[in-house]
Design a protein around this motif. Structure first.
Motif, short mmCIF file in Angstrom:
data_model
loop_
_atom_site.label_atom_id
_atom_site.label_comp_id
_atom_site.label_asym_id
_atom_site.label_seq_id
_atom_site.Cartn_x
_atom_site.Cartn_y
_atom_site.Cartn_z
N PHE A 106 41.66 -14.05 -23.10
CA PHE A 106 41.27 -14.62 -24.75
C PHE A 106 41.37 -13.33 -25.73
CE2 PHE A 106 38.77 -17.27 -22.43
CZ PHE A 106 39.41 -18.18 -22.20
N THR A 107 42.00 -13.89 -27.16
CA THR A 107 42.28 -12.76 -27.92
C THR A 107 41.03 -13.45 -29.11
OG1 THR A 107 44.03 -12.76 -27.69
CG2 THR A 107 43.62 -12.11 -29.81
N GLU A 108 39.79 -12.56 -29.53
CA GLU A 108 39.19 -12.80 -30.59
C GLU A 108 40.09 -13.96 -32.37
OE1 GLU A 108 35.48 -10.89 -32.25
OE2 GLU A 108 36.97 -10.34 -33.03
N GLY A 109 39.39 -15.10 -32.17
CA GLY A 109 40.26 -15.64 -33.60
C GLY A 109 39.38 -16.14 -34.55
N VAL A 110 39.74 -15.84 -35.81
CA VAL A 110 39.04 -16.96 -36.90
C VAL A 110 40.75 -18.47 -37.00
CG1 VAL A 110 38.83 -16.97 -39.12
CG2 VAL A 110 38.31 -15.31 -38.53
N THR A 111 40.27 -19.97 -36.84
CA THR A 111 40.64 -20.86 -36.41
C THR A 111 40.72 -21.17 -38.06
OG1 THR A 111 40.86 -20.58 -34.04
CG2 THR A 111 41.18 -22.06 -35.36
N ILE A 112 41.86 -22.11 -38.27
CA ILE A 112 41.30 -22.55 -39.33
C ILE A 112 41.54 -23.92 -38.96
CG2 ILE A 112 42.71 -23.44 -42.24
CD1 ILE A 112 44.00 -20.60 -42.15
N SER A 113 40.85 -25.44 -39.71
CA SER A 113 40.81 -26.63 -39.38
C SER A 113 41.81 -27.24 -40.27
CB SER A 113 39.51 -27.42 -38.95
OG SER A 113 39.25 -26.67 -37.66
N ALA A 114 42.81 -27.72 -40.07
CA ALA A 114 43.01 -27.85 -41.23
C ALA A 114 43.24 -30.12 -41.33
CB ALA A 114 45.13 -28.20 -41.69
N PRO A 115 43.17 -30.44 -42.40
CA PRO A 115 43.02 -32.18 -42.53
C PRO A 115 44.44 -32.69 -41.97
CG PRO A 115 42.86 -31.26 -44.50
CD PRO A 115 43.29 -30.05 -43.80
N GLY A 116 45.54 -31.91 -41.82
CA GLY A 116 46.45 -32.89 -41.48
C GLY A 116 47.03 -31.70 -40.67
N PHE A 117 48.81 -32.41 -40.23
CA PHE A 117 49.43 -31.68 -39.74
C PHE A 117 50.60 -30.93 -40.71
CE2 PHE A 117 53.25 -30.75 -36.98
CZ PHE A 117 52.64 -29.81 -35.77
N TYR A 118 51.05 -31.67 -41.16
CA TYR A 118 52.45 -31.11 -41.84
C TYR A 118 51.42 -30.05 -43.87
CZ TYR A 118 55.19 -33.69 -38.88
OH TYR A 118 55.27 -34.77 -37.58
N GLY A 119 51.67 -30.74 -44.39
CA GLY A 119 51.28 -30.61 -46.23
C GLY A 119 50.14 -29.57 -45.95
N PRO A 120 49.00 -29.75 -44.97
CA PRO A 120 47.73 -29.05 -45.21
C PRO A 120 48.11 -27.57 -43.69
CG PRO A 120 47.17 -30.92 -44.73
CD PRO A 120 48.81 -31.38 -44.77
N GLN A 121 48.95 -27.36 -43.77
CA GLN A 121 49.44 -26.77 -42.57
C GLN A 121 50.44 -26.03 -43.34
OE1 GLN A 121 48.74 -26.33 -38.39
NE2 GLN A 121 47.62 -28.46 -38.39
N GLY A 122 50.92 -26.33 -44.15
CA GLY A 122 52.31 -25.38 -45.10
C GLY A 122 53.65 -25.95 -44.16
N ARG A 123 53.85 -27.10 -44.20
CA ARG A 123 55.01 -27.46 -43.48
C ARG A 123 55.48 -28.63 -43.96
NH1 ARG A 123 51.51 -28.23 -38.64
NH2 ARG A 123 52.93 -26.50 -36.58
N ILE A 124 57.03 -28.30 -44.81
CA ILE A 124 57.49 -28.79 -45.59
C ILE A 124 58.60 -29.89 -45.12
CG2 ILE A 124 58.87 -29.15 -47.53
CD1 ILE A 124 56.52 -26.60 -48.13
N LEU A 125 58.97 -31.03 -45.08
CA LEU A 125 59.60 -32.11 -44.94
C LEU A 125 60.70 -32.56 -45.65
CD1 LEU A 125 57.73 -34.08 -41.50
CD2 LEU A 125 59.03 -32.32 -41.49
#
Length: 289
Positions: free
Chosen positions: A190-209
Motif C-alpha cells: 500500500f501507498t500512504e494517501g490523503v484522499t479527497i471525497s467529492a460529491p460528484g464524478f464530473y465537475g466536483p472532480q474537475g472533469r469537463i464535458l
C-alpha cells in the motif's frame, strides 16, 4: 426514546434502508460501492449466513478463515454513506425494541474497498492507496454537532488558504483514519494517501464535458498542496463521510482503494478486475490474522 419518524423500523423488525437486524452484523464490516462486488468478496467465504438486498444495499455475512465478516454495498456517494453508517450504528448501539441508546457501546471495524483516480504521477494504475486522511468536499459532516472535535482543523485551514477556496462550495473537512486499523494494514502493498471525497464524478472532480467548473485550476492547486510531509493522492466519493461519522460514533474506519485511472498521466484501466481480486484477498487476509 427515539421517535419512529427518526428511527424507522420495518414490519419484520429490520432497519429501514439496509433491511438488516442486529444479529446480522459482524464486528468486521467491509463496504463496497458496487453491489456485484459483495458476491465477489463472499465467494472467498467458507460459509454464508445470509444475503439481504434492498435497492442498492446488498449485504452478506459469512466466515473467512474463522473470522466473521459482513459485506455491504453502499452505492455511490456520501449521501448513501450517511444512511449506511448511521443504520449500522443503530443496529449495534440502539435497542430497536425500546428505541433507547444502549449503555454499553459496540465498536465496529469499518473498511471500505473501493476504486479511485490518482492525482500524482507516482501512483500508477493498479496500485493500492491506504487513506491516512480524508478530505470531504461533500460538506456532509458539517451538518453534525462536534465535528470540529474529530477533524484536523489546521490541515483544513492550510488547504482552504492554499486553494483560495470558493466560499460558494461546501467547506472542506479533514478526518483521520483509525490509527489502529491503519497500523494493521500498512505495508509494502500500500501507498500512504490523503484522499479527497467529492460529491460528484464530473465537475466536483474537475472533469469537463459540456459544463465548465467554478474553479478550473482546482486540481492543479490540489496536486501541489503539501501539509507537513503529506500530499493529496487521489479522488473518490465516500471515504470522508465514513471517517467522519465513524469517528463521531466511536467506530474504527479505514479506506483502501485500487487506482484505476491517473488524472495527471491520463492513463486508465477499464479491466481492473484482476487487481481488485488481489486487493480483496489482501484485505481479507489482514482481517483474519
Amino acid at each position: 426514546m427515539i421517535g419512529s419518524s427518526e428511527l424507522i423500523i420495518n414490519n419484520d423488525k429490520s432497519i429501514f434502508h439496509l433491511h438488516l437486524k442486529p444479529e446480522h452484523i459482524a464486528d468486521h464490516v467491509l463496504l463496497v460501492g458496487d453491489p456485484a462486488r459483495v458476491q465477489l468478496i463472499a465467494s472467498h467465504f467458507s460459509n454464508i449466513e445470509y444475503k439481504i438486498q434492498n435497492r442498492e444495499f446488498v449485504s452478506t455475512t459469512g466466515t473467512y478463515q474463522n473470522t466473521r465478516i459482513t459485506v455491504i454495498s453502499t452505492g455511490i456517494g456520501t449521501d448513501n454513506i450517511d444512511i449506511v453508517i448511521n443504520e449500522l450504528d443503530a443496529l449495534v448501539n440502539i435497542d430497536l425494541e425500546t428505541r433507547e441508546v444502549k449503555a454499553e457501546k459496540r465498536s465496529l471495524n469499518i473498511i471500505r474497498i473501493g476504486t479511485s483516480g490518482a492525482l500524482q504521477k507516482n501512483l500508477p494504475v493498479n496500485s493500492y492507496v491506504l487513506s491516512r486522511k480524508a478530505i470531504g468536499f461533500d460538506g456532509l459532516l458539517n451538518f453534525y454537532a462536534n465535528r470540529e472535535l474529530i477533524s484536523d482543523l489546521d490541515f483544513e485551514r492550510n488547504f482552504i488558504n492554499h486553494t483560495a477556496w470558493n466560499s460558494l462550495l461546501g467547506k472542506p473537512y479533514v478526518v483521520d483514519s483509525s490509527p489502529r486499523l491503519y497500523d494493521r494494514f500498512q505495508g509494502d502493498h500500500f501507498t500512504e494517501g490523503v484522499t479527497i471525497s467529492a460529491p460528484g464524478f464530473y465537475g466536483p472532480q474537475g472533469r469537463i464535458l459540456r459544463l465548465e467548473t467554478a474553479d478550473p485550476l482546482l486540481n492543479e492547486k490540489v496536486e501541489c498542496f503539501f501539509y507537513n510531509d503529506l500530499q493529496i493522492t487521489n479522488y473518490e466519493m465516500e471515504c470522508s463521510a465514513i471517517y467522519g461519522l465513524s469517528a463521531l460514533l466511536g467506530h474504527e474506519a479505514l479506506t483502501v482503494c485500487l487506482i484505476i485511472a491517473n488524472r495527471t498521466t491520463k492513463e486508465a484501466n477499464e479491466n481492473y478486475y484482476p487487481a481488485m481480486e488481489k486487493l480483496i484477498k489482501l484485505v481479507l487476509d489482514k482481517l483474519s490474522t
